[in-house]
Design an enzyme around this catalytic site. Structure first.
Site, PDB file in Angstrom:
ATOM      1  CB  VAL A  73       3.847   7.960   7.410  1.00 47.99           C
ATOM      2  CG1 VAL A  73       4.964   8.854   6.673  1.00 47.99           C
ATOM      3  CG2 VAL A  73       2.855   8.986   7.735  1.00 47.99           C
ATOM      4  CB  CYS A  74       6.050   5.493   2.445  1.00 47.54           C
ATOM      5  SG  CYS A  74       7.360   4.673   1.602  1.00 47.54           S
ATOM      6  CB  ILE A  75       9.355   3.594   6.603  1.00 47.43           C
ATOM      7  CG1 ILE A  75      10.783   3.859   7.524  1.00 47.43           C
ATOM      8  CG2 ILE A  75       9.753   2.278   5.855  1.00 47.43           C
ATOM      9  CD1 ILE A  75      10.843   2.969   8.665  1.00 47.43           C
ATOM     10  CB  ALA A 115       8.943   9.174   6.371  1.00 47.66           C
TER      11      ALA A 115
END
Lengths: 131, 97, 132
Positions: A89-91, A94
């Site tokens: 999940v792309c930080i 997110a």
């Protein structure tokens, strides 16, 4: 059984990466990506990684509670992760949307866009699903 | 190359754009709402009919069935997710999102 | 690694109405730091993101024209716009924003306007293409 490629039928050594841009339920993207990944694993391909970007980060929160007779999109991805597929999940995406480590289902992780870069470089093919 | 199109041609120009940037021999796969582009006898059928002269055009069966689409343009090939994976094996992919 | 992998970004959505162009730019800047041969192609409504003079102040959202102005500094210099997409939208080369300046002459550098057939040929040469 190694679900991540070796020892199954299909073209050996092909690494695929999958990118999902849209959130669950609202768009078909996550379903299409899931069905594609299942078919790729069944054919014995290695999934180099799955990357959630834009609203796609909402696909793997354990806060979702769909009706009993509907698919549970987050749990489905978690099951794919349990097979050894790296789900990222792309930080940056997110954080913007209030998604943090503690709300994620198991077998997925939060990391940076560098992970997407490495997938694009290392995977033989990147397949993107979105709107 | 493999081009995936997931938008209805009645709402969106993705299919038209895709066709403008394809090279002869490229494969086109219609998925999600993109499958409406494969329907016969519509105001947009000409797009895929023309594309079939230079391309293989595929349509994803799960999306067809979900939309009760049965009357397809002649020459369009119906495939499943395993076939989608085969196409990806053989081609670099661009998704016309 | 033997030779750099060719990675292309395609931008087909207009700016501001959705976040795709903005977050897509973040990906390009990160990827520029890696060992890849990057190109960016603007087509369809994506060319609208290249219009100079964007002011998002009243919207209250952070724009990205200034960041586009630094693309060449990030070593992203293969930036292309589809000629037909621009013509259909009433844009000319004079409308394009600046993506950097020439080191020697200090002349502004703008995206290169090319034909769809050239773009199609470039697409076919890529290792992977990311639509953003």
């Amino acid at each position: 059984m190694d679900w991540n490629g070796r020892g199954r039928t299909g073209v050996q050594g092909m690494k695929l990466a999958v990118v999902v841009y849209e959130g669950p339920y609202n768009h078909e993207a996550s379903d299409s990506a899931y069905n594609f990944v299942q078919a790729a694993l069944a054919k014995g391909h290695e999934i180099r990684g799955i990357f959630f970007y834009h609203d796609g980060v909402y696909n793997v929160t354990k806060l979702m509670e769909p009706p009993q007779d509907d698919r549970h999109i987050a749990n489905r991805w978690s099951e794919i992760g349990a097979k050894g597929v790296d789900i990222v999940v792309c930080i940056a995406a997110a954080k913007r949307r209030g998604i943090k480590d503690e709300v994620l289902v198991s077998n997925v992780r939060i990391s940076g866009l560098g992970q997407l870069t490495m997938m694009a470089i290392e995977a033989d093919r990147v397949v993107t699903f979105g709107d | 190359m493999l081009h995936t199109v997931n938008k209805s041609p009645f709402m969106n120009q993705s299919l038209e754009s895709c066709l403008r940037f394809t090279q002869s021999g490229d494969a086109i796969l219609l998925i999600e709402d993109g499958v409406y582009g494969a329907a016969a006898g519509t105001g947009k059928s000409a797009l895929v009919e023309e594309a079939l002269k230079n391309h293989q055009v595929y349509v994803l069966s799960a999306d067809l069935k979900a939309r009760a689409l049965t009357n397809l343009i002649e020459g369009v090939k119906v495939t499943d997710y395993a076939g989608f994976v085969d196409l990806v094996e053989q081609n670099l992919v661009h998704a016309w999102l | 690694m033997s030779e750099k992998k060719k990675i292309m970004f395609t931008v087909r959505k207009p700016p501001h109405g959705t976040i795709y162009v903005y977050e897509g730019l973040e990906v390009k800047l990160i990827m520029a730091a890696y060992d890849a041969d990057i190109s960016v192609v603007f087509m369809d409504d994506g060319v609208l993101a290249l219009k100079a003079g964007q002011n998002t102040k009243e919207l209250g959202i952070k724009g990205f024209e200034a960041t586009y102005g630094a693309l060449v500094d990030y070593e992203i210099s293969q930036v292309y716009a589809d000629r037909q997409s621009m013509e259909e939208r009433g844009m000319t080369e004079d409308d394009l924003l600046v993506i950097g300046e020439d080191e020697d002459t200090e002349e502004p550098i703008r995206p290169q306007v090319i034909d769809s057939s050239e773009i199609a040929a470039m697409m076919a040469e890529q290792h992977n293409i990311l639509p953003f």
